[in-house]
Write a protein that holds these residues in place. Structure first.
Motif, PDB file in Angstrom:
ATOM      1  N   ASN A 222       1.352 -14.480   0.706  1.00 33.34           N
ATOM      2  CA  ASN A 222       0.935 -14.311  -0.688  1.00 33.34           C
ATOM      3  C   ASN A 222       0.736 -15.665  -1.345  1.00 33.34           C
TER       4      ASN A 222
ATOM      5  N   LEU B  97       0.173  -5.917  -3.671  1.00 29.24           N
ATOM      6  CA  LEU B  97       1.571  -5.533  -3.518  1.00 29.24           C
ATOM      7  C   LEU B  97       2.031  -4.668  -4.686  1.00 29.24           C
ATOM      8  N   ASP B  98       1.516  -4.971  -5.885  1.00 33.32           N
ATOM      9  CA  ASP B  98       1.833  -4.140  -7.050  1.00 33.32           C
ATOM     10  C   ASP B  98       1.239  -2.741  -6.892  1.00 33.32           C
ATOM     11  N   TRP B  99       0.043  -2.659  -6.301  1.00 29.10           N
ATOM     12  CA  TRP B  99      -0.579  -1.352  -6.053  1.00 29.10           C
ATOM     13  C   TRP B  99       0.288  -0.527  -5.102  1.00 29.10           C
TER      14      TRP B  99
ATOM     15  N   LYS C  14       3.519  -0.774  -4.700  1.00 31.31           N
ATOM     16  CA  LYS C  14       4.679  -0.330  -5.467  1.00 31.31           C
ATOM     17  C   LYS C  14       4.307   0.849  -6.373  1.00 31.31           C
ATOM     18  N   GLY C  15       3.109   0.785  -6.966  1.00 27.98           N
ATOM     19  CA  GLY C  15       2.649   1.885  -7.812  1.00 27.98           C
ATOM     20  C   GLY C  15       2.464   3.166  -7.022  1.00 27.98           C
TER      21      GLY C  15
ATOM     22  N   TYR D   3      -2.073 -11.978  -3.163  1.00 31.10           N
ATOM     23  CA  TYR D   3      -1.828 -10.584  -2.814  1.00 31.10           C
ATOM     24  C   TYR D   3      -0.933  -9.841  -3.813  1.00 31.10           C
ATOM     25  N   THR D   4      -0.553 -10.496  -4.894  1.00 25.37           N
ATOM     26  CA  THR D   4       0.322  -9.834  -5.856  1.00 25.37           C
ATOM     27  C   THR D   4      -0.272  -8.531  -6.402  1.00 25.37           C
ATOM     28  N   PRO D   5      -1.556  -8.491  -6.783  1.00 23.65           N
ATOM     29  CA  PRO D   5      -2.115  -7.205  -7.249  1.00 23.65           C
ATOM     30  C   PRO D   5      -2.051  -6.112  -6.185  1.00 23.65           C
TER      31      PRO D   5
ATOM     32  N   SER E 222       6.025  -9.526   2.311  1.00 25.79           N
ATOM     33  CA  SER E 222       5.428 -10.692   1.667  1.00 25.79           C
ATOM     34  C   SER E 222       6.193 -11.959   2.022  1.00 25.79           C
TER      35      SER E 222
ATOM     36  N   ASP F 243       5.860   4.627  -6.523  1.00 28.37           N
ATOM     37  CA  ASP F 243       6.340   5.257  -7.756  1.00 28.37           C
ATOM     38  C   ASP F 243       5.620   6.577  -8.027  1.00 28.37           C
TER      39      ASP F 243
ATOM     40  N   GLY G 261      -0.131 -16.222  -5.238  1.00 29.07           N
ATOM     41  CA  GLY G 261      -0.154 -14.882  -5.822  1.00 29.07           C
ATOM     42  C   GLY G 261      -1.393 -14.073  -5.482  1.00 29.07           C
TER      43      GLY G 261
END
Length: 293
Positions: free
Chosen positions: A163, A172-174, A176-177, A168-170, A194, A180, A166
């Protein structure tokens, strides 16, 4: 790493193993990790740091005796990783669709394949771990296929995401989403692990590789689920999957109805760099001059 902890570690696979500290020399025992598939862009990106880290990764793998398995291209991050590995005394295996041959200068050895699916199958066949550097659609597709195969227990190899800045942060957030929202199970959140830089990459891979080597030495491999090809889908991707491929006289690996064959290179083929068909794949070796370009 002690065997007493192995049971807990194997419940969640490679992601549960903490990274090792890498000495300042950058040299570390990689254990059973001998070959890593590197997914990355065929473009250089807009920030010079991308190319620099690609070169650093290739060098780090070479110095630690890890072969780079990559997409076979000579441009962008892809070519930089491969050239850096070769220039530092490492080994490289490219897996390249025939459609791209005219645009590519070979680095190290190259297996020619007829389609993208065969390309990814051979990535899996020839590596002990996967890592994704920044890239575009193709990189993302390859990364998610490696993660999906892990989810299906087709393989249980580490899948790392470097990463950088950052990038790949979006993504990785996807993930996590999606967890959820109930589309990915929480234990599978860690299938894509990561890492922040080359040093952490080496530390994670060395930890997994040393742990596996310890278990193998102790005769414990049979009990370790995440080092096996488990699940129904795994039958499609185990070592005998190459029986479904054949190398033709043109040196291209493609699907076949019968068993694999071994086709030696002709004298004329050897003159242009084709060294023959090893098991199933035909390999092409770049000359030292070409590898250094």
């Amino acid at each position: 790493m002690s065997l007493e902890n192995s049971s807990a570690l194997t419940q969640t696979g490679p992601a549960a193993i903490p990274a090792l500290a890498v000495p300042a020399s950058g040299l570390i025992d990689m254990g059973s990790i001998k070959s890593v598939a590197v997914y990355c862009g065929s473009s250089p990106g807009n920030d010079p740091i991308y190319m620099q880290v690609a070169a650093d990764l290739g060098r780090a793998f070479a110095l630690n005796g890890v072969r780079v398995v990559y997409g076979g291209g000579s441009g962008g991050l892809m070519g930089t990783v491969a050239r850096s590995c070769v220039e530092n005394g490492g080994k490289v295996l490219g897996i390249l669709p025939t459609a791209f041959v005219a645009k590519t200068k070979f680095v190290g050895e190259t297996i020619l394949v007829e389609d993208m699916h065969t390309r990814k199958l051979l990535f899996n066949q020839h590596c002990d771990a996967f890592i994704s550097l920044p890239g575009g659609y193709g990189t993302a597709e390859e990364l998610f296929e490696a993660v999906t195969w892990a989810q299906l227990e087709i393989h249980a190899k580490p899948v790392l995401v470097l990463n950088l800045n950052g990038f790949y942060t979006p993504l990785l957030d996807w993930i996590k989403g999606a967890v959820d929202a109930g589309f990915i199970s929480r234990p599978n959140l860690s299938l894509a692990r990561s890492v922040a830089d080359v040093t952490e990459t080496l530390g994670v891979l060395a930890a997994v590789g040393q742990h596996r080597a310890t278990l193998l030495d102790a005769g414990r491999a049979v009990d370790v689920k995440f080092f096996h090809w488990d699940g129904v889908a795994g039958a499609l991707q185990r070592g005998d999957d190459l029986l479904h491929l054949v190398a033709g006289s043109d040196g291209v690996v493609r699907a076949a109805g019968g068993p694999a064959v071994v086709v030696p290179a002709t004298e004329q083929e050897r003159k242009v760099g084709i060294v023959g068909h090893v098991d199933v794949p035909a390999t092409i070796s770049a000359t030292p001059a070409e590898a250094a370009q």
